[in-house]
Design a protein around this motif. Structure first.
Motif, short mmCIF file in Angstrom:
data_model
loop_
_atom_site.label_atom_id
_atom_site.label_comp_id
_atom_site.label_asym_id
_atom_site.label_seq_id
_atom_site.Cartn_x
_atom_site.Cartn_y
_atom_site.Cartn_z
N GLY A 89 0.91 -1.11 -0.13
CA GLY A 89 0.03 -0.17 -0.08
C GLY A 89 1.03 1.14 -0.02
O GLY A 89 2.11 1.21 -0.20
N ASN A 90 0.27 2.45 0.20
CA ASN A 90 1.04 3.71 0.33
C ASN A 90 0.29 4.63 1.29
O ASN A 90 -0.77 4.51 1.62
CB ASN A 90 0.96 4.30 -1.03
CG ASN A 90 1.64 3.87 -2.11
OD1 ASN A 90 2.88 3.52 -2.22
ND2 ASN A 90 0.71 3.19 -3.37
N LYS A 91 1.19 5.25 1.98
CA LYS A 91 0.78 6.29 2.81
C LYS A 91 0.08 7.46 2.55
O LYS A 91 0.49 7.67 1.28
CB LYS A 91 1.98 6.78 4.01
CG LYS A 91 2.99 7.47 3.26
CD LYS A 91 4.10 7.64 4.03
CE LYS A 91 5.24 8.65 3.59
NZ LYS A 91 6.18 9.21 4.40
N GLU A 148 -4.52 7.51 1.79
CA GLU A 148 -3.76 6.21 2.01
C GLU A 148 -4.30 5.14 0.95
O GLU A 148 -5.55 5.08 0.83
CB GLU A 148 -4.03 5.64 3.45
CG GLU A 148 -3.27 4.61 3.73
CD GLU A 148 -3.47 3.96 5.13
OE1 GLU A 148 -3.17 2.90 5.11
OE2 GLU A 148 -4.13 4.82 5.91
N ASP A 149 -3.43 4.28 0.39
CA ASP A 149 -3.71 3.32 -0.40
C ASP A 149 -3.58 2.01 0.79
O ASP A 149 -2.54 1.90 1.32
CB ASP A 149 -2.64 2.92 -1.45
CG ASP A 149 -2.94 4.00 -2.50
OD1 ASP A 149 -4.19 4.40 -2.94
OD2 ASP A 149 -2.02 4.22 -3.21
N PRO A 150 -4.75 1.32 1.02
CA PRO A 150 -4.34 0.34 2.10
C PRO A 150 -3.51 -0.85 1.44
O PRO A 150 -3.49 -1.17 0.41
CB PRO A 150 -5.98 0.00 2.40
CG PRO A 150 -6.54 0.30 1.20
CD PRO A 150 -6.15 1.40 0.72
N GLY A 151 -2.96 -1.48 2.36
CA GLY A 151 -2.26 -2.67 2.46
C GLY A 151 -2.84 -3.98 2.41
O GLY A 151 -3.87 -3.95 3.08
N GLY A 157 -9.61 -3.20 6.93
CA GLY A 157 -9.49 -2.86 5.96
C GLY A 157 -8.43 -2.54 5.09
O GLY A 157 -8.23 -2.22 3.98
N GLY A 158 -7.19 -3.02 5.78
CA GLY A 158 -5.76 -2.58 5.12
C GLY A 158 -5.20 -1.12 5.66
O GLY A 158 -4.00 -0.85 5.21
N PHE A 159 -6.12 -0.48 6.10
CA PHE A 159 -5.70 0.89 6.77
C PHE A 159 -4.73 0.56 7.81
O PHE A 159 -5.07 0.11 8.93
CB PHE A 159 -6.89 1.83 6.96
CG PHE A 159 -7.69 2.20 5.61
CD1 PHE A 159 -6.97 3.34 4.86
CD2 PHE A 159 -8.78 1.42 5.22
CE1 PHE A 159 -8.16 3.39 3.76
CE2 PHE A 159 -9.50 1.41 4.20
CZ PHE A 159 -9.10 2.54 3.18
N GLY A 160 -3.39 1.54 7.99
CA GLY A 160 -2.58 1.31 9.08
C GLY A 160 -1.87 -0.10 8.63
O GLY A 160 -1.18 -0.58 9.83
N ARG A 172 5.37 0.77 6.94
CA ARG A 172 4.69 1.97 6.89
C ARG A 172 4.43 2.12 8.51
O ARG A 172 4.55 3.37 9.08
CB ARG A 172 3.60 2.27 6.30
CG ARG A 172 3.55 2.10 4.70
CD ARG A 172 2.48 2.61 4.09
NE ARG A 172 1.38 1.49 3.94
CZ ARG A 172 0.05 1.64 4.16
NH1 ARG A 172 -0.23 2.84 4.86
NH2 ARG A 172 -0.74 0.59 4.21
N GLU A 173 4.21 1.21 9.16
CA GLU A 173 3.83 1.39 10.65
C GLU A 173 5.24 0.77 11.86
O GLU A 173 4.99 0.84 12.93
CB GLU A 173 2.67 0.59 11.05
CG GLU A 173 1.56 0.85 10.33
CD GLU A 173 1.28 2.48 10.39
OE1 GLU A 173 1.24 2.92 11.74
OE2 GLU A 173 0.72 3.18 9.54
#
Length: 395
Positions: free
Chosen positions: A161-163, A170-173, A195-198, A219-220
């Motif tokens: 994904g992308n921040k 954000e593009d969720p991963g 949902g892939g967010f964060g 990303r996290e």
């Protein structure tokens, strides 16, 4: 004779062969080979003395028109020799792997939307035709790594994904799996907590004997442990989640998690912490601080739960790749580029790219032994480094 290990490092299109003495933890340059384009990632054949190199004249967010796969033959002393240059891949490949049977090569592409390409391998290891996929599949927004499960029946993508940035959401991963038979990919699972967010999975590694997957979240700055079934079905949520940073509250800009590797014996897992952000100092960009370490976690042998043991300084900046030797005695981390830092007396010092050599203790802890500076010409980085297991070349 000293017990030697074969290590390869790529700076741009130059792949250099090093000999590592595991007993003395020394590293010596032996030979090098020029590839047609900068190396992106490489993977050995499971039974033949071959190394598959995905190369490209592009890069992150940079389009490319030269993307050949290079097959190198590895000599008895570890020296690489050009064997074949296969036709261009459709796009730059950020990652490549060979399935456990040695019959297929799978490349992951992340420019302009995610994609996988599958090529057959002949019995002698030569790259054959690309497998035309009968079923359309979603490979995510940013597949950063592709692996084949130990069973050989399932392909796994780490879709980073992308921040959110510059007004772009954000593009969720996700972790994405695909059934894999005769080179055909069939969509199976999408693992996307919340949902892939964060959730930004970059790399995964499998435990050598248990059905456990360890996932680094770029990303996290987190490490996840997922369980999976005999049918390669991954549980929807991680069984364990840990921070990779020693002090998460002090995270700097450009602080990201990287490669993850499980120790060959499975008693611990390692994750790279990478930082290369800068601030202005008298008109020059210098390192702004951050965590450039290998985080070491003990693995509970019954549950698979990781427990932090150590943060080992890599003595460089942005270790994109690292590897252990087959017996798990030595770990080497490769920092990708030089970095200016403010030293004593407010003087700016340039720290070169390097290979950092560690000895591995029985419990998995790392002891820094030495660093070997690696020259990086302008515009080139030490983008990939790997250690090739000698036993992988035995039939």
């Amino acid at each position: 004779m000293p017990d030697t290990i074969t290590l390869y490092s790529a700076v741009g299109a130059t792949l250099t062969h090093y000999e590592v003495d595991a007993d003395g933890a020394t590293v010596q340059v032996r030979s090098s080979v020029e590839l047609p384009a900068p190396l992106q990632y490489a993977w050995p054949h499971p039974t033949l003395p071959l190394l598959y190199c995905s190369t490209s004249n592009g890069g992150p967010r940079v389009a490319s028109d030269i993307n050949p796969v290079v097959v190198l033959e590895i000599g008895a002393d570890g020296s690489p020799r050009l064997r074949d240059i296969h036709a261009n891949l459709p796009h730059r490949a950020v990652h490549v792997c060979i399935d456990p049977t040695g019959r297929y090569m799978v490349n992951a592409h992340n420019f302009g939307g995610g994609a996988l390409t599958v090529h057959r391998l002949r019995t002698n290891g030569d790259v054959d035709d690309q497998v035309n996929q009968e079923q359309k599949a979603d490979f995510g927004i940013y597949p950063h790594q592709v692996r084949v499960f130990p069973s050989g029946r399932t392909v796994l993508i780490s879709d980073r994904g992308n921040k959110a940035q510059a007004g772009k959401p954000e593009d969720p991963g996700a972790l994405r799996t695909y059934g894999f038979e005769a080179g055909q990919l069939t969509p199976s699972q999408v693992i996307a907590p919340q949902g892939g967010f964060g959730f930004g999975p970059r790399h995964v590694d499998f435990h050598p004997t248990r059905p456990w997957i360890y996932v680094s979240d770029e990303r996290e700055n987190r490490l996840y442990m997922f369980r999976y079934s005999e049918g390669d079905e991954i549980e929807a949520l991680p069984a364990h989640t840990l921070d990779t940073l020693a002090d998460p509250a002090e995270r700097k800009p450009r602080q990201i998690a990287g490669t993850v590797h499980v120790h060959p014996r499975g008693q611990c897992v390692y994750v790279a912490n990478r930082a290369d952000g800068t601030v202005d100092h008298d008109g020059r960009p210098v390192f702004n601080g951050g965590d450039n370490t290998i985080a070491v976690y003990a693995i509970d042998p019954d549950t698979g739960e990781p427990r932090i043991l150590q943060h080992a300084d890599t003595h460089g900046f942005h270790a994109r790749t690292f590897a252990c030797d087959p017996e798990g005695r030595v770990l080497v981390a490769a920092s990708i580029k030089p970095m200016d830092v403010v030293g004593e007396g407010d003087q700016i010092v340039t720290v070169p790219a390097a290979l950092a050599v560690f000895r591995i203790a029985e419990d998995g802890r790392l002891t820094f032994i030495r660093r070997i500076d690696v020259p990086t010409p302008p515009g080139r980085m030490q983008y990939w480094m790997g250690i090739i297991a000698g036993h992988a070349f035995q039939g």
